[in-house]
Design an enzyme around this catalytic site. Structure first.
Site, mmCIF file in Angstrom:
data_model
loop_
_atom_site.group_PDB
_atom_site.id
_atom_site.type_symbol
_atom_site.label_atom_id
_atom_site.label_comp_id
_atom_site.label_asym_id
_atom_site.label_seq_id
_atom_site.Cartn_x
_atom_site.Cartn_y
_atom_site.Cartn_z
ATOM 1 N N ILE A 115 -11.044 -10.428 2.387
ATOM 2 C CA ILE A 115 -11.408 -9.514 3.301
ATOM 3 C C ILE A 115 -9.816 -9.282 3.954
ATOM 4 C CG2 ILE A 115 -13.343 -10.356 4.332
ATOM 5 C CD1 ILE A 115 -11.922 -11.897 6.434
ATOM 6 N N THR A 118 -7.662 -7.797 7.266
ATOM 7 C CA THR A 118 -7.331 -8.485 8.622
ATOM 8 C C THR A 118 -8.639 -8.021 9.680
ATOM 9 O OG1 THR A 118 -6.030 -6.528 9.323
ATOM 10 C CG2 THR A 118 -4.951 -8.520 8.448
ATOM 11 N N CYS A 149 -7.486 -0.775 6.367
ATOM 12 C CA CYS A 149 -6.433 -0.904 7.185
ATOM 13 C C CYS A 149 -6.682 -0.795 8.663
ATOM 14 C CB CYS A 149 -5.205 -0.317 6.822
ATOM 15 S SG CYS A 149 -3.803 -0.613 7.719
ATOM 16 N N GLY A 164 1.318 -0.849 9.970
ATOM 17 C CA GLY A 164 0.907 0.539 9.551
ATOM 18 C C GLY A 164 1.365 1.355 8.460
ATOM 19 N N THR A 208 0.876 -1.073 0.063
ATOM 20 C CA THR A 208 -0.001 0.005 -0.038
ATOM 21 C C THR A 208 0.972 1.499 -0.142
ATOM 22 O OG1 THR A 208 -1.716 -1.095 1.256
ATOM 23 C CG2 THR A 208 -1.770 1.303 1.189
#
Length: 307
Positions: free
Chosen positions: A194, A196, A133, A73, A47
């Site tokens: 999906i 997490t 996220c 993150g 990402t």
């Protein structure tokens, strides 16, 4: 002859297997260098956000039974570095490999900016919009739990780029079909699901959370039944193709996901135990299809038998 080819918006896949976003970095991590990525159906890169992100406090990974908790993150070098450095190297090495770029941000403007820069690079085939996220305070899942926000964001990005977009859904909602329908109304070309499941572990000796961010996203075998259920629900509510993920470790798992409604799959946590998981699953998939007397893998999609 077993036909494992899949055709999705913007993507012509030789098989339905791809590494999930973050798993292979930008094609530059050790796992990605252990085999020829041309054997993959596609690759989803890490990402990307407008600016570089260092990620969350350490530790970022904690093991659990049948899974992994992570709070990385969205560590990445920023979209300009990805477009100018990372993607050109990946595309030069693999000129024919379908590349899906994952888009992140803190607000709608961030997402649109990143999406436009990635799409305008002409180095990718599709975008995955990561509105799910659980490990960032702004954007991410905070956007992905609101149907109207997902619809508006999808519409804004769709109006700004000329390549297909796949919206990545969070399982951390009451009704995931509402989010999927919102993405469809916003003009999404497909769904990725999906992400997490939000989780936590506590050290009983120190009484502190194991993760530096306190909570993180649970992936791995533990979430597979949740993923199967949600994919099946979304398949019944939308006409969008689904890239499924969540605990896939075998060719049999791939088939199960496709029966639930996925047209292709992404593999992530399996690489913690087997860095060649994608390669091994791709090799075994035709054998498992032959056992089931399936000659065209597309015939599996959504064919769960309720009788």
């Amino acid at each position: 002859m077993i036909d494992t080819r899949i055709t999705l918006p913007g993507l012509n896949l030789k098989n339905p297997i791809m590494p999930a976003s973050g798993t292979f970095g930008f094609g530059d991590v050790p796992a990605a260098e252990k085999f020829d990525l041309n054997t993959l159906g596609a690759i989803v890169i890490k990402t990307t956000t407008p600016e570089a992100r260092k990620g969350n406090l350490q530790p970022q990974i904690a093991s659990v039974d049948n899974g992994i908790l992570n709070s990385v993150g969205l560590t990445n070098p920023g979209v300009d570095a990805v477009v100018n450095e990372k993607l050109p190297k990946l595309r030069e090495k693999y000129p024919d490999l379908p590349i899906i770029a994952s888009v992140g941000g803190s607000n709608q403007d961030d997402y649109v900016t990143v999406a436009k820069k990635l799409a305008n690079s002409n180095l990718i085939n599709a975008l995955e919009i990561n509105v799910s996220c659980p490990n960032i305070k702004d954007g991410g899942m905070s956007l992905g739990v609101h149907p109207q926000a997902v619809k508006e964001l999808t519409h804004s990005i769709k109006d700004s780029v000329d390549i297909p977009i796949y919206v990545k859904l969070t399982p951390n909602v009451t009704d995931i079909t509402q989010i999927a329908e919102a993405a469809e109304k916003g003009g999404a070309d497909g769904i990725s699901m999906i992400n997490t499941v939000l989780g936590m572990r506590i050290d009983i000796k120190t009484r502190k959370p194991f993760l530096g961010n306190n909570v993180g996203g649970l992936s791995g075998k533990a979430i597979k039944p949740i993923a199967i259920r949600m994919i099946n629900q979304v398949k019944q509510k939308t006409n969008l193709p689904i890239i499924g993920m969540g605990g896939i470790t075998s060719a049999e798992d791939v088939i199960e996901f496709m029966l639930a409604g996925a047209s292709a799959v992404a593999i992530g946590s399996a690489h913690f135990k087997d860095s060649l998981a994608c390669k091994h699953i791709i090799q075994k998939l035709p054998q498992e299809l032959e056992k089931l007397e399936v000659t065209n893998i597309n015939d599996l999609v959504g064919q769960v038998n309720y009788n």
